[in-house]
Design an enzyme around this catalytic site. Structure first.
Site, PDB file in Angstrom:
ATOM      1  N   ARG A  53      30.537  44.625 -42.654  1.00 59.86           N
ATOM      2  CA  ARG A  53      28.909  45.001 -42.232  1.00 59.86           C
ATOM      3  C   ARG A  53      29.155  46.296 -41.497  1.00 59.86           C
ATOM      4  O   ARG A  53      30.256  46.686 -41.089  1.00 59.86           O
ATOM      5  CB  ARG A  53      28.544  43.956 -41.164  1.00 59.86           C
ATOM      6  CG  ARG A  53      27.908  42.774 -41.942  1.00 59.86           C
ATOM      7  CD  ARG A  53      26.757  42.944 -42.482  1.00 59.86           C
ATOM      8  NE  ARG A  53      26.079  41.672 -43.275  1.00 59.86           N
ATOM      9  CZ  ARG A  53      26.109  41.344 -44.201  1.00 59.86           C
ATOM     10  NH1 ARG A  53      26.890  41.968 -45.268  1.00 59.86           N
ATOM     11  NH2 ARG A  53      25.692  40.149 -44.572  1.00 59.86           N
ATOM     12  N   HIS A  71      24.808  49.501 -49.974  1.00 56.19           N
ATOM     13  CA  HIS A  71      24.860  47.910 -49.668  1.00 56.19           C
ATOM     14  C   HIS A  71      24.718  47.268 -51.034  1.00 56.19           C
ATOM     15  O   HIS A  71      24.175  46.379 -51.379  1.00 56.19           O
ATOM     16  CB  HIS A  71      23.949  47.482 -48.738  1.00 56.19           C
ATOM     17  CG  HIS A  71      24.453  46.039 -48.136  1.00 56.19           C
ATOM     18  ND1 HIS A  71      24.143  45.963 -46.821  1.00 56.19           N
ATOM     19  CD2 HIS A  71      24.910  45.345 -48.683  1.00 56.19           C
ATOM     20  CE1 HIS A  71      24.656  44.559 -46.491  1.00 56.19           C
ATOM     21  NE2 HIS A  71      25.255  44.119 -47.650  1.00 56.19           N
TER      22      HIS A  71
HETATM   23  P1  NAP Z   1      34.337  33.742 -45.631  1.00 58.24           P
HETATM   24  O1  NAP Z   1      34.554  32.929 -46.912  1.00 58.24           O
HETATM   25  O2  NAP Z   1      33.491  33.004 -44.394  1.00 58.24           O
HETATM   26  O3  NAP Z   1      35.559  34.612 -45.248  1.00 58.24           O
HETATM   27  C1  NAP Z   1      35.568  35.004 -43.986  1.00 58.24           C
HETATM   28  C2  NAP Z   1      37.072  35.362 -43.713  1.00 58.24           C
HETATM   29  O4  NAP Z   1      37.145  36.200 -42.481  1.00 58.24           O
HETATM   30  C3  NAP Z   1      37.887  34.248 -43.483  1.00 58.24           C
HETATM   31  O5  NAP Z   1      39.084  34.299 -44.080  1.00 58.24           O
HETATM   32  C4  NAP Z   1      38.027  34.054 -41.947  1.00 58.24           C
HETATM   33  O6  NAP Z   1      39.345  33.472 -41.399  1.00 58.24           O
HETATM   34  C5  NAP Z   1      38.204  35.518 -41.771  1.00 58.24           C
HETATM   35  N1  NAP Z   1      37.846  35.938 -40.171  1.00 58.24           N
HETATM   36  C6  NAP Z   1      36.674  35.510 -39.565  1.00 58.24           C
HETATM   37  N2  NAP Z   1      36.843  35.807 -38.560  1.00 58.24           N
HETATM   38  C7  NAP Z   1      37.816  36.231 -38.110  1.00 58.24           C
HETATM   39  C8  NAP Z   1      38.628  36.764 -36.909  1.00 58.24           C
HETATM   40  N3  NAP Z   1      37.997  36.967 -35.895  1.00 58.24           N
HETATM   41  N4  NAP Z   1      39.827  37.544 -37.113  1.00 58.24           N
HETATM   42  C9  NAP Z   1      40.513  37.115 -38.399  1.00 58.24           C
HETATM   43  N5  NAP Z   1      39.724  36.728 -39.194  1.00 58.24           N
HETATM   44  C10 NAP Z   1      38.619  36.317 -39.039  1.00 58.24           C
HETATM   45  O7  NAP Z   1      33.051  34.995 -46.154  1.00 58.24           O
HETATM   46  P2  NAP Z   1      33.175  35.809 -47.609  1.00 58.24           P
HETATM   47  O8  NAP Z   1      32.164  35.017 -48.267  1.00 58.24           O
HETATM   48  O9  NAP Z   1      34.426  36.327 -47.869  1.00 58.24           O
HETATM   49  O10 NAP Z   1      32.211  37.136 -46.958  1.00 58.24           O
HETATM   50  C11 NAP Z   1      32.835  38.116 -45.959  1.00 58.24           C
HETATM   51  C12 NAP Z   1      31.737  38.920 -45.335  1.00 58.24           C
HETATM   52  O11 NAP Z   1      31.689  39.967 -46.650  1.00 58.24           O
HETATM   53  C13 NAP Z   1      30.278  38.297 -45.268  1.00 58.24           C
HETATM   54  O12 NAP Z   1      30.459  37.765 -43.920  1.00 58.24           O
HETATM   55  C14 NAP Z   1      29.591  39.589 -45.322  1.00 58.24           C
HETATM   56  O13 NAP Z   1      29.321  40.087 -44.167  1.00 58.24           O
HETATM   57  C15 NAP Z   1      30.353  40.454 -46.525  1.00 58.24           C
HETATM   58  N6  NAP Z   1      29.555  40.587 -47.789  1.00 58.24           N
HETATM   59  C16 NAP Z   1      29.150  42.002 -47.942  1.00 58.24           C
HETATM   60  C17 NAP Z   1      28.433  42.282 -49.203  1.00 58.24           C
HETATM   61  C18 NAP Z   1      28.155  43.533 -49.670  1.00 58.24           C
HETATM   62  O14 NAP Z   1      27.406  43.648 -50.658  1.00 58.24           O
HETATM   63  N7  NAP Z   1      28.560  44.518 -48.954  1.00 58.24           N
HETATM   64  C19 NAP Z   1      28.271  41.115 -50.011  1.00 58.24           C
HETATM   65  C20 NAP Z   1      28.693  39.846 -49.673  1.00 58.24           C
HETATM   66  C21 NAP Z   1      29.118  39.759 -48.280  1.00 58.24           C
HETATM   67  P3  NAP Z   1      39.704  31.808 -41.831  1.00 58.24           P
HETATM   68  O15 NAP Z   1      39.988  31.903 -43.248  1.00 58.24           O
HETATM   69  O16 NAP Z   1      40.924  31.741 -41.103  1.00 58.24           O
HETATM   70  O17 NAP Z   1      38.596  31.289 -41.443  1.00 58.24           O
HETATM   71  C1  GLV Z   2      25.236  40.662 -48.451  1.00 60.13           C
HETATM   72  O1  GLV Z   2      25.659  41.818 -47.639  1.00 60.13           O
HETATM   73  C2  GLV Z   2      25.759  39.354 -48.213  1.00 60.13           C
HETATM   74  O2  GLV Z   2      25.991  38.851 -47.278  1.00 60.13           O
HETATM   75  O3  GLV Z   2      25.723  38.514 -49.305  1.00 60.13           O
END
Ligand code: NAP
Ligand code: GLV
Length: 309
Positions: free
Chosen positions: A224, A272
């Protein structure tokens, strides 16, 4: 069962049609103020007015992985908040990050500039051992990205909140191991959720720790915009501390035309789009989860509201 759809910045028609086809037993409608109370909502960045109008929702299904916009609202305390669980996003994220990494490592940006001048140039090959990649966040997207990067034989470090053991990765966890993770990484990929603990984590101090504190770090931010302290980035690039950055997310989106990131020679901007929601896969996933919830079965992707993701 009644499902209400409230999608800011997205056209709802195809979603409604798809949800009706996947859940023929449900009444699926686009939300209008004063609409009857629904059981579940399918949302993207809804206004507080929507939540206030639907106080007895049992499930709120987000059509993205990140729930930061949703958790800013005052939500019904009993409602289960559910994020998208991959649904076609992780493969896109893996290709985006590998592209950005390899473009930087192989200096394709320099070849592109040379080609524009019809200049036939060779560059000395660089050692991938010198380009350890650090992936912040080892969740659904981060783990897939880290494994994809490892396929190209870069050393890969991963950092998460809870300790993990993932084959082919050196895993770090928690605040106590954060500095060691940064020091061991040269290319930093941010795939954290935006929470109170992670806002502003890409700041001057932390980015200066990359690459053992030596110049030459590189940032790929696909989490983000508010993870990055934007004012810190250009001084780090101009001083040579960082070699460059690929940024897909910004504090203000769309990125304003006058923003200096657009024109900085060491910054690549994309709008994005590193991992877009895939509508068909997302509808299938959400419909499957709504059915499971109705049957009292557990589902994946339930957001822990207190931890913020
Ligand atoms: P997720 O499955 O919830 O994974 C989040 C990861 O971050 C987990 O490994 C978590 O640790 C770790 N984490 C959270 N808080 C932390 C902290 N304070 N310190 C260290 N590690 C921490 O999420 P995801 O599906 O992979 O998605 C991640 C993010 O990508 C989304 O929240 C979104 O903001 C972003 N995103 C961007 C796009 C884009 O197009 N740019 C698209 C989709 C998503 P644990 O494993 O220990 O819980
Ligand atoms: C996109 O940024 C998502 O969070 O899926």
């Amino acid at each position: 069962m009644r499902i209400t759809v409230c999608l800011t910045d997205n056209r709802p028609d195809a979603w409604i049609e798809g949800l009706r086809a996947a859940l023929p037993e449900a009444m699926v409608e686009n939300w209008r103020p004063g609409a009857p109370q629904a059981d579940h909502a399918v949302v993207w960045a809804p206004p507080q007015e929507f939540i206030d109008d639907q106080p007895a929702l049992r499930g709120i299904f987000n059509i993205g992985a990140g729930v930061d916009a949703l958790l800013k609202l005052k939500l019904p305390p009993e409602a289960q908040v559910v994020r998208l669980d991959d649904a076609g996003m992780s493969v896109q994220m893996a290709e985006y990050v590998c592209h950005a990494l390899i473009r930087h490592f192989r200096e394709f940006d320099i070849y592109e500039a040379d080609a524009r001048e019809s200049r036939w140039s060779f560059r000395k090959p660089r050692e991938r051992e010198d380009f350890a990649v650090g992936v912040m966040g080892l969740g659904v997207l981060g783990e897939r990205v880290a494994k994809a990067v490892a396929q190209f034989e870069f050393p890969v470090n991963g950092w998460s909140r809870s300790p993990k053991a993932i084959g082919g990765l050196r895993c770090f966890a928690g605040e106590a191991e954060f500095d060691d993770f940064l020091g061991a990484s040269r290319v930093l990929v941010n795939l954290l959720p935006l929470t109170e603990a992670t806002r502003g984590i890409l700041n001057r101090e932390n980015l200066s720790r990359l690459n053992g504190g030596e110049p030459g770090g590189y940032l790929i931010n696909v989490g983000r915009g508010a993870h990055l302290v934007e004012a810190d980035l250009i001084p780090l690039l101009d001083s040579g501390r960082l070699a460059g950055a690929t940024l897909d997310v910004f504090e203000v989106e769309p990125l304003p035309a006058e923003h200096p990131f657009w024109r900085h020679p060491k910054i690549t901007v994309t709008p994005h789009g590193s991992a877009r929601t895939v509508r068909e896969a997302s509808i299938a996933q959400i419909a499957g989860k709504i059915r499971a919830v109705e049957l009292g079965e557990p589902i994946a992707g339930v957001v822990g509201r207190e931890r913020g993701y």
